[in-house]
Design an enzyme around this catalytic site. Structure first.
Site, short mmCIF file in Angstrom:
data_model
loop_
_atom_site.label_atom_id
_atom_site.label_comp_id
_atom_site.label_asym_id
_atom_site.label_seq_id
_atom_site.Cartn_x
_atom_site.Cartn_y
_atom_site.Cartn_z
N SER A 16 7.20 -15.74 92.48
CA SER A 16 7.59 -18.06 92.07
C SER A 16 7.11 -18.74 92.35
O SER A 16 6.75 -19.67 91.95
CB SER A 16 8.84 -17.35 92.89
OG SER A 16 10.23 -16.63 91.86
N LYS A 66 20.91 -12.57 98.56
CA LYS A 66 21.55 -13.21 97.09
C LYS A 66 23.55 -13.50 97.60
O LYS A 66 24.08 -14.50 96.74
CB LYS A 66 21.39 -12.44 95.39
CG LYS A 66 19.45 -13.12 95.33
CD LYS A 66 20.08 -12.49 93.45
CE LYS A 66 18.44 -12.67 93.53
NZ LYS A 66 18.31 -11.77 91.96
N ASP A 102 19.89 -16.82 87.18
CA ASP A 102 19.20 -15.47 86.82
C ASP A 102 19.84 -15.33 85.39
O ASP A 102 19.73 -14.66 84.47
CB ASP A 102 19.49 -14.66 87.88
CG ASP A 102 19.48 -14.17 88.75
OD1 ASP A 102 17.79 -14.17 88.62
OD2 ASP A 102 19.48 -13.68 90.16
N GLY A 135 22.35 0.74 86.45
CA GLY A 135 22.57 -0.45 87.73
C GLY A 135 23.35 -0.99 88.38
O GLY A 135 24.37 -0.97 87.97
N GLY A 137 23.11 -3.74 91.48
CA GLY A 137 22.35 -3.65 92.39
C GLY A 137 22.74 -5.13 92.68
O GLY A 137 23.33 -6.01 91.26
N ASN A 159 25.67 3.89 87.88
CA ASN A 159 25.02 3.59 89.00
C ASN A 159 24.62 4.84 90.03
O ASN A 159 26.02 5.79 90.02
CB ASN A 159 25.93 2.74 89.39
CG ASN A 159 24.35 1.93 91.32
OD1 ASN A 159 23.28 1.44 90.34
ND2 ASN A 159 24.97 2.08 92.70
N ARG A 160 23.38 5.29 90.58
CA ARG A 160 23.66 6.30 91.28
C ARG A 160 24.59 6.30 92.61
O ARG A 160 25.05 7.39 92.99
CB ARG A 160 22.08 6.39 92.11
CG ARG A 160 22.16 8.00 92.99
CD ARG A 160 20.60 7.12 93.79
NE ARG A 160 20.34 5.86 94.17
CZ ARG A 160 19.04 5.68 95.03
NH1 ARG A 160 18.36 6.22 94.82
NH2 ARG A 160 19.28 4.59 95.39
N THR A 161 25.01 5.41 92.66
CA THR A 161 25.75 5.05 94.13
C THR A 161 27.76 4.98 93.09
O THR A 161 27.60 3.05 92.91
CB THR A 161 25.34 4.14 95.44
OG1 THR A 161 24.21 4.74 95.26
CG2 THR A 161 26.41 4.10 96.39
N TYR A 226 9.54 -6.26 84.97
CA TYR A 226 8.24 -6.86 83.77
C TYR A 226 6.76 -6.69 84.88
O TYR A 226 5.69 -6.56 83.78
CB TYR A 226 8.59 -8.13 83.60
CG TYR A 226 8.13 -9.25 85.10
CD1 TYR A 226 9.78 -9.40 85.85
CD2 TYR A 226 7.00 -9.27 85.42
CE1 TYR A 226 9.68 -10.03 86.64
CE2 TYR A 226 7.29 -10.55 87.51
CZ TYR A 226 8.55 -10.28 87.48
OH TYR A 226 8.45 -11.51 89.02
N1 LIG Z 1 13.12 -10.59 85.17
C1 LIG Z 1 13.95 -10.97 86.36
O1 LIG Z 1 13.88 -12.04 86.19
C2 LIG Z 1 14.55 -9.99 86.90
C3 LIG Z 1 16.27 -10.79 88.66
C4 LIG Z 1 15.94 -9.27 89.77
C5 LIG Z 1 16.11 -8.87 89.85
N2 LIG Z 1 15.15 -7.91 88.37
C6 LIG Z 1 14.52 -6.63 89.27
O2 LIG Z 1 15.99 -5.82 88.97
C7 LIG Z 1 15.97 -4.73 89.48
C8 LIG Z 1 17.41 -5.14 89.96
O3 LIG Z 1 16.65 -5.63 91.30
P1 LIG Z 1 18.01 -6.17 92.53
O4 LIG Z 1 17.98 -7.64 93.36
O5 LIG Z 1 19.81 -6.08 91.77
O6 LIG Z 1 17.97 -5.16 93.70
P2 LIG Z 1 19.46 -3.68 93.88
O7 LIG Z 1 19.71 -4.99 94.16
O8 LIG Z 1 17.86 -3.92 95.67
O9 LIG Z 1 19.21 -2.72 93.86
C9 LIG Z 1 18.70 -2.40 92.96
C10 LIG Z 1 19.43 -0.84 92.32
O10 LIG Z 1 18.53 0.24 92.01
C11 LIG Z 1 19.25 0.92 92.09
N3 LIG Z 1 18.12 2.70 92.46
C12 LIG Z 1 16.45 2.02 93.40
N4 LIG Z 1 16.03 3.32 93.59
C13 LIG Z 1 16.71 4.74 92.09
C14 LIG Z 1 16.63 5.17 91.72
N5 LIG Z 1 15.70 6.22 92.35
N6 LIG Z 1 17.46 6.71 91.33
C15 LIG Z 1 18.43 5.38 90.42
N7 LIG Z 1 18.81 4.04 90.73
C16 LIG Z 1 18.13 3.92 91.76
C17 LIG Z 1 19.66 1.33 92.58
O11 LIG Z 1 21.02 2.09 93.00
P3 LIG Z 1 21.93 2.63 94.51
O12 LIG Z 1 23.12 1.69 94.47
O13 LIG Z 1 22.66 4.16 93.91
O14 LIG Z 1 20.54 2.27 95.50
C18 LIG Z 1 20.46 0.15 92.86
O15 LIG Z 1 21.50 -0.40 91.43
C19 LIG Z 1 14.82 -5.03 90.34
O16 LIG Z 1 13.75 -3.60 89.57
C20 LIG Z 1 14.42 -6.23 90.10
O17 LIG Z 1 12.88 -6.49 90.53
C21 LIG Z 1 14.28 -9.19 87.33
#
Ligand SMILES: NC(=O)c1ccc[n+]([C@@H]2O[C@H](COP(=O)([O-])OP(=O)(O)OC[C@H]3O[C@@H](n4cnc5c(N)ncnc54)[C@H](OP(=O)(O)O)[C@@H]3O)[C@@H](O)[C@H]2O)c1
Length: 278
Positions: A16, A66, A102, A135, A137, A159-161, A226
């Site tokens: 950012s 967040k 977002d 997912g 998250g 979602n995994r969980t 990305y």
């Molecule tokens: N392009 C953009 O502008 C943008 C904006 C925000 C986020 N993102 C991307 O989106 C992704 C998620 O972000 P977030 O903020 O939501 O993260 P977060 O809150 O940490 O959530 C992570 C997610 O990934 C799952 N996960 C992690 N490891 C896993 C595995 N080994 N197998 C299966 N599921 C797994 C988690 O499942 P559990 O609940 O089971 O742990 C959860 O659903 C990240 O890669 C981030 O870089 C991109």
């Protein structure tokens, strides 16, 4: 000095500052600077006090704050309320308002990506389309809210969980939840909102090999990641003949809307800024 921040933990990898400092320079915002700051959860209260002071104008909020930041804020805009997720703070009349950019950032890109040919003909291009989200998250509620805004009425999530997927149903009761590893027979759009794929060669272990183009027109695979540019999830989709999109434009769009909230300037997403993420 007018200071802007992105806060999170960890924060070292945030891109950012690169984007916002580019725009600060481009639009001649003198005495302004955008910095990253690692914040521990116990220090959120102090940060809010600091924002109430004179120096900090705007803040971006990233993982894991967040949702956790919400109780400290004076007001939420519509998107932040609907998603219970805040990625942008702005102080006005000594009140700190939480926004979610977002949602709009993703909304812009999905409108572009699907359906590619006749968006302008259909006011609600996603109505009746099957959308499968992986997912649950911090970012996932923004994606669901944006999809609903485009008319989506058939969203399936896994979602995994599983408890976290069920938590999301409190915000979006119409969501259908599948056990992790299961998938709909066929869907129009599959979106990876997990962090699986951030590490090269890591992949979501769900087989979509029969989701090929010949079977269903206009199949789109979207990955919020990305970096890497093309995750295994996207590479396999491309090789099957599906359309693919990564999260780069979403990231730039959410930054654009945050910058606009703080400065009233809608910055241009041109090749120069796109290249900063390469
Ligand atoms: N392009 C953009 O502008 C943008 C904006 C925000 C986020 N993102 C991307 O989106 C992704 C998620 O972000 P977030 O903020 O939501 O993260 P977060 O809150 O940490 O959530 C992570 C997610 O990934 C799952 N996960 C992690 N490891 C896993 C595995 N080994 N197998 C299966 N599921 C797994 C988690 O499942 P559990 O609940 O089971 O742990 C959860 O659903 C990240 O890669 C981030 O870089 C991109």
């Amino acid at each position: 000095m007018r200071k802007y921040l992105v806060i999170g933990n960890p924060i070292e990898h945030s891109l950012s500052p690169l984007i916002h400092n580019h725009w600060i320079k481009k639009y001649n915002l003198v005495d302004s600077v955008y910095e990253k700051r690692k914040v521990e959860e116990k220090n959120l209260k102090n940060l809010i006090k600091e924002i109430k002071g004179d120096e900090i104008v705007g803040v971006n909020v990233t993982v894991p704050y967040k949702k956790l930041i919400i109780p400290f804020l004076d007001e939420l805009d519509f998107s932040a309320k609907e998603t219970q997720s805040v990625n942008t703070l702005f102080k006005t009349n000594n009140k700190i308002i939480g926004y979610n950019t977002d949602r709009a950032g993703f909304g812009d890109t999905i409108r572009e990506a699907y359906p590619l040919s006749n968006v302008s003909m259909e006011p609600q291009p996603l109505k009746g389309k099957c959308i499968f989200i992986l997912g649950a998250g911090g970012v996932t509620s923004s994606i669901i809210s944006a999809l609903k805004g485009e008319g989506a009425d058939n969203i399936i999530l896994s979602n995994r969980t599983k408890e976290k997927a069920n938590e999301l149903r409190k915000l979006f009761p119409e969501l259908e939840v599948l056990d992790w590893g299961k998938r709909p027979t066929i869907c129009n759009i599959v979106i990876n909102t997990t962090s699986v794929g951030l590490t090269k060669d890591e992949e979501v272990k769900i087989d979509f090999s029969d989701y090929d183009k010949s079977f269903h027109k206009n199949l789109l695979f979207y990955d919020l990641i990305y970096n890497p540019k093309e995750t295994v999830f996207l590479k396999k989709a491309r090789l099957r003949g599906n359309k693919t999109m990564n999260g780069k434009m979403m990231f730039l769009n959410q930054a654009k809307y945050a910058f606009n909230i703080w400065t009233n300037i809608m910055p241009e997403i041109d090749d120069d800024v796109i290249k900063l993420l390469d």
